[in-house]
Design a protein around this motif. Sequence first.
Motif, PDB file in Angstrom:
ATOM      1  N   GLN A 187      87.016   9.530  48.930  1.00 21.04           N
ATOM      2  CA  GLN A 187      88.015   8.591  49.573  1.00 21.04           C
ATOM      3  C   GLN A 187      89.019   8.131  48.651  1.00 21.04           C
ATOM      4  O   GLN A 187      88.723   7.954  47.486  1.00 21.04           O
ATOM      5  N   VAL A 189      89.780   5.524  58.201  1.00 23.25           N
ATOM      6  CA  VAL A 189      89.065   6.683  57.611  1.00 23.25           C
ATOM      7  C   VAL A 189      89.104   7.677  58.944  1.00 23.25           C
ATOM      8  O   VAL A 189      89.122   8.792  58.469  1.00 23.25           O
ATOM      9  N   ASN A 195      87.330   1.239  58.761  1.00 25.79           N
ATOM     10  CA  ASN A 195      86.680   2.263  59.282  1.00 25.79           C
ATOM     11  C   ASN A 195      87.571   3.138  60.397  1.00 25.79           C
ATOM     12  O   ASN A 195      87.472   4.525  60.347  1.00 25.79           O
TER      13      ASN A 195
END
Length: 290
Positions: A45, A280, A277
Motif C-alpha cells: 500500500q 483501500v 478501509n
Amino acid sequence: MSEIYINNNGEVRANTGATIQSGNRGHLYGDGLFESLRVLNGKPQNVEAHINRMVEGAKVLKIRIPNYYTAEFFEEKIQELLDLSGITQGGRVRISLDRAVGGTYKPESNEANYFLEVYPLEHNAYTLNYKGYEVDLFMDMRKQNDILANFKTKNALVYVMASIAAAEKQLDDLLILNPKGEILEGSSANLFVVSNGVLYTPGLEEGCLAGVMRMKIINLALANGIKVYECNIMPQNLLAADEIFMTNAVKGITWVGGYRTKRYFNNMSKKLTDLLNKSVVELQENTEEN
C-alpha cells in the motif's frame, strides 16, 4: 506456511541465517533510511508516497539514488517477494536504503544499496485496537528539530528509548517532545488530537516525522468534511482534548484511552478507520477496472 524471502540489493534468497553484507553502513553507523509498508490483499500500500519520502531523505543524507529507484521498481521487487513468500492477504514490508559499504565515519562512496523484507500479518484490513492505549510524556530525551527530523533514518535511538521507558512504566507508549517542549509523536506513530470534531496534528516544521499514514488521514478527513489544522501541540492540549489517536503505515489508526488521569472517546478513530478501509477497497476496484 511458505518460506519467506528477502531481496539484498537485487539478490533474492530465503530469509534464513545471515542476509546483510559484512560492513553494511546501516548496521555499523545507522547510515541509511527505512520505510515500513502495509500489505493488504497481497498488495503493498501507498508505495509511491513511501518511495518519495525515502528519495527525499536520501538527498538530505547525500546518498546517490539511481534513476531507476522508482515506485514502480520497488513495487515490482516487493510483489516478487510477496508472491514467492505466499503472502496473499495481510503483511508488512520493510525497505532499507543504506550508503554503500566502505569507510568509517567518512564513507568511501555515496552510492546506495537496498534491502527488502516481507512478513505476513494476521489481519487483512486496518483494525482499531480494542483497548485504548495508555500514554504519558517521554522526558528523558528530546527529539532534535533538524534536517533529518521528518525522515525515517536509522538513527532511531530516541524512539527505542521511549519504547523501553514506556514498558518500564507499564504504559503502551510515551509521547516524544522537541526541545521547545512541543509534543511531536509517539515512539512509532504520528499524533492527532480531536477537539469538537476538529483534528489537530503537529506540523512538520515542529520536527515530527512526515508520516505517510499521517498525510493519508489528513487527506481522508478533508475529503469527508472534517477540518484539520497542523499546529504545535502542548501537554495542556491533551487534557482539553475529546480524543487522541496515533497513526502509522502498518497499523493504521491506534486510539488512546488515557493520558494520566484524562480519559478519551474513540468515535473519530472508528470513523476514520472505516474511511481508511473503504478507500483501500475503492482503490483496488478502480485498479481492477483499469
